[in-house]
Design an enzyme around this catalytic site. Sequence first.
Site, PDB file in Angstrom:
ATOM      1  N   ASN A  54      31.745  15.443  -5.870  1.00  0.00           N
ATOM      2  CA  ASN A  54      33.055  14.803  -5.706  1.00  0.00           C
ATOM      3  C   ASN A  54      34.164  15.814  -5.432  1.00  0.00           C
ATOM      4  O   ASN A  54      35.313  15.436  -5.244  1.00  0.00           O
ATOM      5  CB  ASN A  54      33.415  13.914  -6.908  1.00  0.00           C
ATOM      6  CG  ASN A  54      33.792  14.712  -8.140  1.00  0.00           C
ATOM      7  OD1 ASN A  54      33.585  15.928  -8.210  1.00  0.00           O
ATOM      8  ND2 ASN A  54      34.341  14.031  -9.127  1.00  0.00           N
ATOM      9  N   LYS A  79      29.360  10.672  -1.563  1.00  0.00           N
ATOM     10  CA  LYS A  79      29.085  11.681  -2.594  1.00  0.00           C
ATOM     11  C   LYS A  79      27.709  12.331  -2.445  1.00  0.00           C
ATOM     12  O   LYS A  79      27.518  13.479  -2.851  1.00  0.00           O
ATOM     13  CB  LYS A  79      29.223  11.063  -3.995  1.00  0.00           C
ATOM     14  CG  LYS A  79      30.651  10.764  -4.392  1.00  0.00           C
ATOM     15  CD  LYS A  79      30.717  10.286  -5.838  1.00  0.00           C
ATOM     16  CE  LYS A  79      32.154  10.116  -6.295  1.00  0.00           C
ATOM     17  NZ  LYS A  79      32.236   9.804  -7.747  1.00  0.00           N
TER      18      LYS A  79
END
Length: 280
Positions: free
Chosen positions: A87, A66
């Site tokens: 994300n 991420k």
Amino acid sequence: MYQLGLIGYPIQHSLSPWIHHRLLDNAGLEGNYRLFEISPEEDFAEKIQELKSKEIKGFNVTVPYKQKIIPYLDGLDSTAEEMHAVNTVIHKNGKWYGYNTDGIGYLRSLEHAYPDFFNDLKNKVLILGAGGAARALFYALSQKGFVNIDIANRTLKKAEDIAQLGNNNSNTNVFTIEKANECLHNYDLIIQTTSVGMKSFGLKPIVTIERLKKDVIVSDIVYQPIVTKFLQDAEEHGARLLFGHTMLLYQAQYAFEIWTNKRIDLKDMENELLAILEGR
């Protein structure tokens, strides 16, 4: 034809393909959602270049990438920038942009289950934990206008960092988990964001629930098991519950919206996902 996917490691048991194929069906769109697992031993830059060379509209990003994905993107939305985490990625006009849908996903799941909670922005919120999920939820709640959001964590420094996020107009107190145990009765919403309660972490709750305010909402973002010990104890003390799998669904709904410009009704997906998670 929407070509979508997920990068991360390990992801073979991810529920995202099921969720996004159902969203494609509900939207009446043709498309596919694939898993692009990248192991830590592989060359991440090379794998991302391969992914970008495909005819792909966008992809989700999960652990451990991420943060690692950010240098490979052309821009971030304001939430992803504040979170320092992405994300969801979209390919638009030859460029790649990163988003973070976790906070909005949580707000949508909360609003769907308990719309009355949003009638009073002075409702008191307690977030347990200070990791990435806590960061996303704090930011989303404060951006929505809630002004009484406290954070309890074992390490105060991490909680203090979250309390400084964005244009924070909330009255935020930061304290230890032990202190949280003493004042749970003050809150209208209590959110458990740590890994405590996951199957692999045992069933011991992070705090001891005894006295709770009437009609309090108690939420756990863990969805394996569905009913954690934390939620079980809360229900025995009369709390209203919010389950972790609903956040999973609504953050996916928002990601799908970013890719397609269509907000798709989740219809029966909440119950269907629950049945999958329970092995029915």
